[in-house]
Design a protein around this motif. Structure first.
Motif: not given
Length: 352
Positions: A182-189, A191-194, A218-221, A316-317
């Protein structure tokens, strides 16, 4: 014909600054749903539109395309909803209904889609988005919010969530554990991780710096974290990923990310980037790799992601703010200073 008055916040020029604005809703047609807006997500595409960075913006522009609301009025031919239902509206509110994508339940690829913001309806009325008190939308482009999904939690799923879910669906049900990037950890990213984790994939978050490592793990797993500016880390991860979901809405060369893909790997671009992206054809040829694109999701997929979220009890965070904070929220979003999505409490705000 115009209907009742609504209130919202609008951008008047390319500065993108939002301020109070009143307008008239279009009349509720036979197949239309009128909803009172409760919550609306804040998306990077809103900012692009507010500043006239993609397409040609018609001002005043009321942004907002991750809308959760309560049905307050129904057209005479609407059968699937009732007054009082909790519903959602995403990125599009109309399509031709006749082309191949529309007939294949992929209406987001219709050449004549009507976007929720900066779009014109078939009757000539101009669309206003969810940073407003109320909306009128054709029933085909309204989805139902599951009873066990909180409305503020649902909002980011209507664009960011389905934007990640639609391309990741193709990897569901694999007979082996897929290695996802998952490239980028913003709004879409985020949720992509989750979503990828909920599908059982091994997930590596790829970011330009180390500052989001703890949040990712730690937060998104997420299972691993890769700093793209660290040459040694990137070299060590070469040829290791089955796919990469590219969620970065700013210019970035693709070559170094293509090197992470295994043979037959796929890089899927889902972010609207104002400038052309670049890659070397050799990077594709020598690994039978592919670059693909995916645009939001269909109405069916939008309903699916809501059910998926509710069924699996996912979270959703979000940071919920009032409308008078919205300009500050966009400033913070540009600095990546939100974990991980702003949601506007529209019904709880003074819009006038």
């Amino acid at each position: 014909m115009e209907g009742r008055k609504a209130f919202g916040w609008a951008a008047r020029d390319t500065s993108g600054i939002l301020s109070p604005f009143s307008f008239n809703l279009r009349e509720t047609g036979a197949e239309d749903v009128m909803l009172k807006v409760l919550y609306c997500g804040v998306d990077h595409t809103d900012l692009h539109q507010m500043r006239n960075e993609i397409h040609s913006t018609n001002y005043p522009l009321v942004p907002g395309h991750e809308i959760v609301g309560e049905v307050v009025e129904l057209g005479s031919e609407v059968k699937k909803f009732r007054v009082g239902d909790l519903v959602g509206v995403g990125c599009i509110v109309g399509s031709c209904g006749e082309c191949s994508p529309c007939q294949s339940n992929m209406e987001q690829y219709c050449p004549n889609i009507i976007p929720t913001i900066n779009g014109t309806n078939k009757d000539g009325s101009f669309n206003r988005g969810g940073f407003s008190s109320a909306m009128v939308v054709h029933q085909r482009f309204v989805v139902r919010i599951p009873e066990n999904l909180a409305p503020d939690q649902a909002a980011p799923l209507l664009c960011a969530g389905v934007t990640a879910y639609s391309p990741l669906k193709q990897f569901m049900g694999s007979n082996r554990v897929l290695r996802a990037g998952i490239l980028g950890l913003g709004g879409v990213g985020h949720l992509g991780v989750i979503i990828a984790k909920a599908m059982g994939h091994h997930v590596t978050v790829i970011s330009s710096s180390d500052k989001k490592r703890q949040e990712a793990l730690d937060i998104l797993g997420a299972d691993a974290f890769l700093v793209s500016s660290n040459a040694a880390e990137m070299e060590g991860a070469a040829n290791s990923l089955d796919y990469i979901l590219d969620t970065v809405p700013a210019f970035h060369p693709l070559g170094s990310y293509l090197s992470l893909l295994t043979v037959d790997g796929k890089l899927i671009v889902v972010a609207a980037v104002p400038k052309p992206l670049q890659f070397d054809a050799v990077d594709l040829i020598l690994g039978k790799k592919a670059i693909a694109g995916s645009f939001i999701g269909s109405m069916d997929e939008t309903q699916e992601i809501l059910e998926f979220w509710a069924e699996k009890g996912l979270k959703s965070f979000i940071e919920v703010v009032k409308m008078d904070y919205v300009n500050k929220a966009f400033e913070r979003m540009e600095r990546n200073d939100v974990r991980f999505r702003f949601v506007l409490d529209v019904a709880g705000s003074n819009l006038e």
